[in-house]
Design a protein around this motif. Structure first.
Motif, short mmCIF file in Angstrom:
data_model
loop_
_atom_site.label_atom_id
_atom_site.label_comp_id
_atom_site.label_asym_id
_atom_site.label_seq_id
_atom_site.Cartn_x
_atom_site.Cartn_y
_atom_site.Cartn_z
N ALA A 167 0.82 -1.03 -0.04
CA ALA A 167 0.52 -0.10 0.45
C ALA A 167 0.83 1.09 -0.17
O ALA A 167 0.35 2.43 -0.14
CB ALA A 167 -0.87 -0.29 1.54
N ARG A 171 -0.81 7.52 7.16
CA ARG A 171 -1.25 7.57 6.56
C ARG A 171 -3.13 7.08 6.63
O ARG A 171 -3.76 6.61 5.28
CB ARG A 171 -0.02 5.89 5.65
N PHE A 226 -7.86 8.75 7.26
CA PHE A 226 -9.07 9.25 6.23
C PHE A 226 -8.84 8.08 5.46
O PHE A 226 -8.11 7.97 4.38
CB PHE A 226 -9.13 10.80 5.99
N ALA A 227 -10.60 8.16 4.63
CA ALA A 227 -10.77 7.65 3.33
C ALA A 227 -11.82 7.79 2.77
O ALA A 227 -12.93 8.38 4.02
CB ALA A 227 -10.29 6.06 3.84
N VAL A 240 -14.29 6.34 -0.10
CA VAL A 240 -14.66 5.22 -0.72
C VAL A 240 -16.28 4.96 -1.61
O VAL A 240 -16.57 5.53 -0.40
CB VAL A 240 -13.58 4.38 -0.30
N MET A 264 -13.15 -1.94 -2.16
CA MET A 264 -13.59 -0.51 -2.35
C MET A 264 -12.65 0.19 -3.48
O MET A 264 -11.53 0.15 -3.49
CB MET A 264 -13.41 0.28 -0.96
N PRO A 276 -11.14 4.12 -4.44
CA PRO A 276 -11.36 5.95 -3.69
C PRO A 276 -12.15 6.58 -4.43
O PRO A 276 -12.57 6.69 -6.09
CB PRO A 276 -9.83 6.61 -3.80
N VAL A 277 -13.47 7.44 -4.11
CA VAL A 277 -13.71 8.40 -5.38
C VAL A 277 -13.73 10.38 -4.95
O VAL A 277 -13.31 9.68 -3.39
CB VAL A 277 -15.42 7.94 -5.25
N ALA A 278 -13.03 10.77 -5.48
CA ALA A 278 -13.86 12.10 -5.56
C ALA A 278 -14.93 12.65 -3.93
O ALA A 278 -15.61 12.09 -4.30
CB ALA A 278 -14.29 12.72 -6.25
N PRO A 279 -14.91 13.10 -2.92
CA PRO A 279 -16.28 13.52 -1.93
C PRO A 279 -17.00 13.66 -2.49
O PRO A 279 -18.14 13.95 -2.23
CB PRO A 279 -15.34 14.22 -1.07
N VAL A 314 -9.88 12.60 -5.83
CA VAL A 314 -9.66 11.48 -6.11
C VAL A 314 -8.13 10.56 -4.89
O VAL A 314 -7.61 10.83 -5.42
CB VAL A 314 -9.76 10.02 -7.14
N ASN A 360 -5.87 8.99 -2.57
CA ASN A 360 -5.09 7.13 -2.52
C ASN A 360 -4.97 6.06 -3.33
O ASN A 360 -6.28 5.85 -2.59
CB ASN A 360 -3.78 7.49 -1.60
N GLN A 361 -5.35 5.74 -3.78
CA GLN A 361 -5.37 3.74 -4.18
C GLN A 361 -5.59 3.30 -3.42
O GLN A 361 -6.92 1.89 -2.97
CB GLN A 361 -4.72 3.48 -5.78
N ALA A 362 -4.30 3.42 -2.50
CA ALA A 362 -4.62 1.98 -0.80
C ALA A 362 -5.13 2.89 -0.32
O ALA A 362 -5.37 2.16 1.20
CB ALA A 362 -2.89 1.62 -1.03
N ALA A 363 -5.80 3.79 -0.52
CA ALA A 363 -6.19 4.90 1.15
C ALA A 363 -6.85 3.41 1.81
O ALA A 363 -7.01 3.36 3.05
CB ALA A 363 -7.73 6.17 0.88
N TRP A 364 -7.80 3.17 1.54
CA TRP A 364 -8.80 2.19 1.78
C TRP A 364 -7.92 0.98 2.95
O TRP A 364 -8.45 0.30 3.58
CB TRP A 364 -10.34 1.84 0.92
#
Lengths: 321, 572
Positions: free
Chosen positions: A22, A132, A135-136, A138, A195, A197-200, B37, B39-43
């Motif tokens: 990651a 790191r 937050f997320a 998704v 999941m 990531p998507v834009a808020p 959008v 970080n790809q790895a955020a989740w």
């Protein structure tokens, strides 16, 4: 109760593999199921190795240093094997270069490190994750961008019941931004959904959102308080009684020595008494500490809008519908 | 404590709630505003963070997290149980009063680590004798992975989270102010019997140190007077056994006798834990003790007899004039060790001699000493070490003997290092490490008392014996202690027809302390009245006995009295 995480070597290996993937640290060598070498990008290196002065020097002098390779063994046998191999390789290389007698005597081969629960490196990884993985934002991978998403505000917190001892709970609470519905144990329910990531904006721009982040957060906090109020607080009562007893003992002691003390010492003794009572109160006085650790926005597709109730959520009895 | 999540029927008032991390919301809002959008790895990272958080939770008031965090050794059941009780029943304020060698350090380490893991303690102060600062620091780091820091200057107290320092340093300015300014979460004091008098600087200092949890470590919580216990307990829980007067009237029959031993014991149970060997706290591997009888060479015999004659004469004169017999005790003990050791004292006595005849007599003894060319005991030790395929410690009471031994060993090509009480702590550690890694023999003049552990060694030669069972036990305790996995061999050199032979007999056969539990000796031998008188008594008996038989009878009687005391203390 669910099994506690990271207590087996396989779990630790999976955890490390996932973490390093990651953060973009490639595996440069993998031996069986208990040895890995990860190459650390500079930013990750700074987080995981404790050497601020080294980095200061590298950056101030514009050094081009090779990337650090972390050698992680997940079992004693793997550690032993790795160290043997590293020693032989380093010795071979040194011999080919030619070694003086003195160099041979002070020869120090590189070594691998054992990743155990509670080791320095895992602690560093936890700290790195606190930054790191805080937050997320998704939505499910299956979302194609066209279906409407129901936005949920997710908050993870540690609840500590504390007197001179402590017991902790991990609480995951979600608030639906559309209708204000509160769900406890939310993370465990959705953790198996893949999941992306998507834009808020994809979750927040809908005018249908009745609640903003701030309101959702306030709702979550008050839900926590409501849930806590419903619990038994016997432990706190016990602690309070003990505190009272300790304080009365302290009072008794100081009452017994004060009359004999010279007048000029009396204020000092009084101050000491106050200090001891304050210290006992800080130590034993019961309180509940809530530490907010993580927040996320999670969009669920319509079908999922009321989260799956099956599964392993032991806090589900708190569900507050 | 059972923390049920179910609804309670008779609700107790909810304790106050304290929120942390409320700034997270602002940071989250900023994150959402900034992130397009993410970080790809955020989740994944989010999930790993959940795992890491759950992995470290203190899920239960009662479980010990520390047990999953130690590596490289397994704490003994009594140590784990002690740690558990201190936290759950004594609420983190306790006297750890295990007998010597049962691992009070381990117990304290377990408790410290548990509090650290649970977030109940961050600032920890460990006060130990100066000679033990490095050893404690090392053990906390190695065994418990506690980032303990050995205090070096006045800033360390505030800078480091876990500081190990000495009480003697801490009570001096500028350290004192620095220490008293910190709100310590946990304070640990080793060798806490130094705090048994509330009029001393030591006690007053510790009483002033802010603390939430506190551990006092001592094998001898009480030596002379029950009031000492009250004084120690006042540091932990003032008023717990009532005021000083109440304690005296309710619990004390006299200074040494409790009114109701059972009642006092049960009260003490709230603040003190004491594990004893005879309660099955631990089983050490066997200890073999052998006397090695030796015959003095003619030259040595001549010297010994001449010294005895000199001693008797001097003894009569000095006791008649009520002058100190201390130098005589020293000389008597030294002559049993080596002529070398005795020569120093003889020389000093010669310089101070008031009459020409005395000076003359001493000069004659010096000449006799110089005529000794072979040293029976040294030769024996060299022979024993040569036949040993293992490391060995040789103990002597005297510097001169130590130097002689080192010289002779090196001459034979045997690697050896010295060890002395006077060494600075860094040098002590260095010598110990040298002995562990490279050397065959350690020649030591003192046990380091509250010091150094040498469990990797299994052989000990007592070149001469201290005339005090406790000191002998401390020597043996260096190798025969917790962590020793093999049987140990102790050899006591005993030259025939000298007082030494009687001492060896008394300590080894009569008192048989070697098979006895040291815990009982803690109380008796540490009684200063008993042990300081012993040396004087032995000299008196050896000087005034008309015959060898009479001396032996007196020593036997002493041994019997001793045993009687042990019995009394064990039934107490």
């Amino acid at each position: 109760m669910n099994p506690v995480p990271l207590r087996t070597k396989d779990e630790r290996l999976r955890f490390c593999d996932a973490y390093f993937k990651a953060v973009g640290a490639p595996v440069v060598r993998a031996l069986g199921n208990d040895y890995r070498e990860y190459q650390l990008p500079r930013e990750v290196d700074k987080e995981l190795t404790d050497r601020p002065y080294y980095w200061m020097w590298v950056e101030k002098t514009n050094q081009d240093v090779p990337l650090t390779v972390l050698r992680c063994a997940f079992s004693d046998e793997a550690l032993e094997q790795a160290n043997r191999r590293l020693r032989e390789a380093a010795l071979d290389e040194a011999e080919q270069r030619g070694m003086t007698e003195l160099e041979r005597r002070f020869f120090r081969p590189p070594t691998a490190e054992l990743i155990t629960f509670g080791c320095f490196r895992l602690d560093k990884i936890y700290t790195s994750l606190e930054k790191r993985g805080r937050f997320a934002c998704v939505a499910p991978e299956s979302w194609n961008g066209a279906q409407p998403l129901i936005p949920w505000f997710l908050m993870n917190a540690i609840v500590s019941f504390r007197c001179d001892r402590v017991e902790q709970r991990f609480w995951s609470i979600a608030v639906c931004l559309h209708n204000g519905q509160v769900v406890f144990g939310f993370y465990d329910m959705i953790q198996n959904i893949r999941m992306q990531p998507v834009a808020p904006s994809a979750l927040l721009s809908h005018s249908s959102a009745a609640l903003g982040i701030e309101q959702a957060c306030a709702t979550a906090c008050s839900a926590i308080l409501t849930a806590l109020e419903r619990q038994s607080h016997e432990w706190a009562d016990t602690a309070r009684r003990r505190l009272d007893e300790e304080i009365s003992q302290i009072e008794l002691y100081y009452r017994s020595i004060l009359p004999d003390a010279p007048d000029d010492e009396k204020p000092v003794i009084e101050a000491e008494r106050h200090r001891k009572i304050r210290e006992r109160t800080e130590q034993i006085g019961p309180r509940i500490e809530i530490d907010i650790r993580q927040m996320a926005l999670v969009g669920l597709t319509e079908r999922r809008s009321s989260p799956p109730s099956e599964g392993h959520d032991r806090d589900s009895r708190f569900r507050n519908r | 404590m059972n923390l049920s999540l179910s609804k309670s029927t008779a609700p107790a008032a909810m304790p106050p709630v304290v929120w942390h991390g409320q700034e997270v919301q602002a940071a989250f809002t900023a994150y959402l505003e900034k992130a397009d959008v993410g970080n790809q790895a955020a989740w994944t990272l989010f999930g790993l963070n959940v795992t890491a958080t759950k992995a470290r939770l203190a899920r239960d008031f009662d479980e010990l997290l520390v047990l999953e965090h130690i590596r490289g050794f397994t704490p003994l059941p009594h140590q784990v149980e002690t740690a558990r009780r201190v936290m759950q029943e004594l609420h983190g304020r306790a006297i750890l009063a295990d007998e010597v060698g049962l691992g009070k350090t381990i117990e304290a380490g377990l408790i410290m680590k548990e509090y650290l893991l649970r977030g109940l303690a961050r600032k920890i102060l460990v006060l130990v004798p100066a000679s033990l600062v490095l050893q404690w620091t090392r053990e906390l780091n190695d065994k418990f992975r506690i980032p303990a820091y050995a205090q070096r200057n006045e800033w360390n107290w505030t800078q480091a989270d876990v500081v190990v320092g000495s009480l003697d340093t801490a009570k001096r300015e500028p350290h004192r102010s620095a220490v008293l300014e910190v709100e310590w979460d946990l304070v640990v004091v080793d060798e806490a019997h130094k705090l048994k008098n509330n009029r001393t600087k030591n006690w007053q200092m510790v009483n002033q140190i802010p603390n939430k949890y506190m551990l006092l470590l001592t094998a001898t919580p009480m030596q002379n007077d029950l009031k000492e216990l009250h004084t120690l307990i006042t540091l932990l829980r003032p008023g717990h056994l009532g005021s000083r007067q109440e304690f005296a009237s309710q619990h004390m029959a006299n200074a040494r006798q409790p009114r109701d031993a059972k009642e006092l014991k049960s009260q003490l149970g709230h603040v003190m834990i004491r594990n004893r060997r005879r309660d099955g706290a631990t089983n050490l591997p066997k200890r073999h003790v052998t006397a090695v009888p030796l015959e003095l060479s003619p030259a040595e015999r001549k010297l010994y007899d001449a010294v005895q004659q000199f001693l008797k004469q001097e003894y009569d004169e000095r006791t008649a004039l009520r002058r100190s017999v201390l130098p005589l005790i020293t000389l008597q003990r030294e002559i049993c060790s080596s002529p070398y050791a005795a020569m120093h004292t003889l020389e000093r006595m010669g310089k101070r001699a008031t009459s020409e005849s005395l000076r003359q007599r001493i000069a004659e003894l010096m000449t006799l000493a110089q005529q000794v060319t072979t040293y029976t005991k040294v030769d024996k030790v060299l022979e024993m070490i040569a036949s040993l395929d293992d490391k060995c410690i040789v103990f002597t009471e005297y510097r001169a003997t130590q130097e002689l031994l080192l010289y002779m060993l090196r001459k034979r090509g045997v690697s050896a290092v010295p060890f002395r009480g006077g060494f600075k702590r860094g040098k002590k550690d260095w010598m110990k490490d040298l002995f562990a890694s490279k050397m065959k023999v350690l020649v030591a003049t003192e046990s380091g008392g509250e010091g150094i552990n040498l469990q990797f060694c299994h052989h000990m030669i007592n070149f001469d014996l201290p005339w005090n069972p406790m000191r002998l036990e401390q020597r043996i305790g260096r190798i025969h202690r917790l962590g020793q996995e093999r049987e140990v061999h102790i050899y006591n050199l005993a030259t025939r027809d000298t007082i030494e032979a009687h001492i060896v007999h008394l300590l080894q056969e009569k008192i048989r302390m070697f098979e006895m539990v040291i815990g009982e000796l803690d109380y008796i031998v540490d009684d200063p009245k008993l042990s300081s008188k012993l040396e004087e008594k032995i000299l008196e008996w050896s000087m005034t006995s008309e015959s060898n038989g009479e001396l032996v009878a007196k020593l036997e009687q002493y041994g019997d009295e001793w045993l009687q005391q042990v019995k009394e203390s064990t039934t107490r």
